[in-house]
Write an enzyme that holds these catalytic residues in place. Structure first.
Site, PDB file in Angstrom:
ATOM      1  N   HIS A  14       0.972  -1.305  -0.174  1.00 43.58           N
ATOM      2  CA  HIS A  14      -0.145  -0.129  -0.018  1.00 43.58           C
ATOM      3  C   HIS A  14       0.539   0.933  -0.067  1.00 43.58           C
ATOM      4  O   HIS A  14       1.829   0.867  -0.238  1.00 43.58           O
ATOM      5  CB  HIS A  14      -0.365   0.252   1.405  1.00 43.58           C
ATOM      6  CG  HIS A  14      -0.202   0.350   2.605  1.00 43.58           C
ATOM      7  ND1 HIS A  14       0.738   0.743   3.017  1.00 43.58           N
ATOM      8  CD2 HIS A  14       0.643  -1.267   3.446  1.00 43.58           C
ATOM      9  CE1 HIS A  14       0.799   1.124   4.470  1.00 43.58           C
ATOM     10  NE2 HIS A  14       0.836  -0.562   4.144  1.00 43.58           N
ATOM     11  N   GLY A  15       0.095   1.929   0.274  1.00 43.40           N
ATOM     12  CA  GLY A  15       1.046   3.352   0.192  1.00 43.40           C
ATOM     13  C   GLY A  15       2.402   3.572   0.868  1.00 43.40           C
ATOM     14  O   GLY A  15       3.331   3.835   0.671  1.00 43.40           O
TER      15      GLY A  15
END
Length: 163
Positions: A14-15
Site C-alpha cells: 500500500h502507500g
C-alpha cells in the site's frame, strides 16, 4: 539472500510500503507471504497495481519463499518481505531462512485483538509467535514509516500485555 527489510503489515503493499519503505530500502522485489492471496487473482492484481513500476512482486506461501530464498533464486535483488501476521516469518525461520529483524507495522484492530499502539493490535496467537521470534534472537521493532523513530516492539508488547 539479500533481504533488506522484513515487515508485518495487514495492508501488505500500500502507500507506506510502496512509496516509503520500498525506496528507503532500495528494494528491487517485494515478496508477499500469504497463502490465501496466492489463489486470488483479484487480490494479486491489486497488489501488482500498488507495487512501484520499477519493483518486482512475488506472492508466495512460506515454503515456496523459503525454497526460493535458500536456493538464491533472486540473485542480487534487494528483497523486502511483507506479511500480515508474524507467523509467516516464524515459519520461514523454521525452514532455515535467516531473519535478523522484523518491523512490526500496522496490524488492524478486531473484536479479538489487544491494542499495543494505535496501529498495532495483536491476537493471543500473535503474542506467542512474537515471544518465539524474540527467543530465536530476532530483533522486533515498531516503526510506522521511515521518518519516525523506531521503538523496541517487545517492550511495547510487554508494557501492554498482562502475562
Amino acid at each position: 539472500m539479500n533481504i533488506v527489510g522484513v515487515r508485518i503489515d495487514g495492508r501488505l503493499v500500500h502507500g507506506q510500503v510502496a512509496n516509503l519503505w520500498t525506496p528507503k530500502l532500495q528494494a528491487d522485489r517485494i515478496i508477499v507471504l500469504d497463502e490465501q492471496i496466492i489463489n486470488d487473482n483479484i487480490q494479486k492484481s491489486g497488489l501488482r497495481m500498488a507495487t512501484p513500476r520499477t519493483t518486482h512482486l512475488s506472492v508466495l506461501d512460506y515454503k515456496t519463499a523459503a525454497d526460493h530464498l535458500l536456493n538464491d533464486r533472486y540473485g542480487t535483488q534487494r528483497l523486502l518481505l511483507v506479511a500480515k501476521r508474524p507467523k509467516e516469518f516464524l515459519d520461514l525461520i523454521d525452514e532455515g531462512v535467516k531473519i535478523d529483524s522484523i518491523n512490526v507495522g500496522t496490524m488492524s484492530q478486531t473484536n479479538t485483538t489487544q491494542m499495543i499502539t494505535k496501529q498495532i493490535n495483536v491476537e493471543q496467537e500473535d503474542i506467542k509467535v512474537f515471544d518465539e521470534l524474540n527467543a530465536k534472537g530476532v530483533h522486533l521493532f515498531a516503526q510506522l514509516n521511515p521518518s519516525v523513530e523506531a521503538h523496541d516492539f517487545m517492550k511495547l508488547l510487554n508494557d501492554k500485555i498482562n502475562r
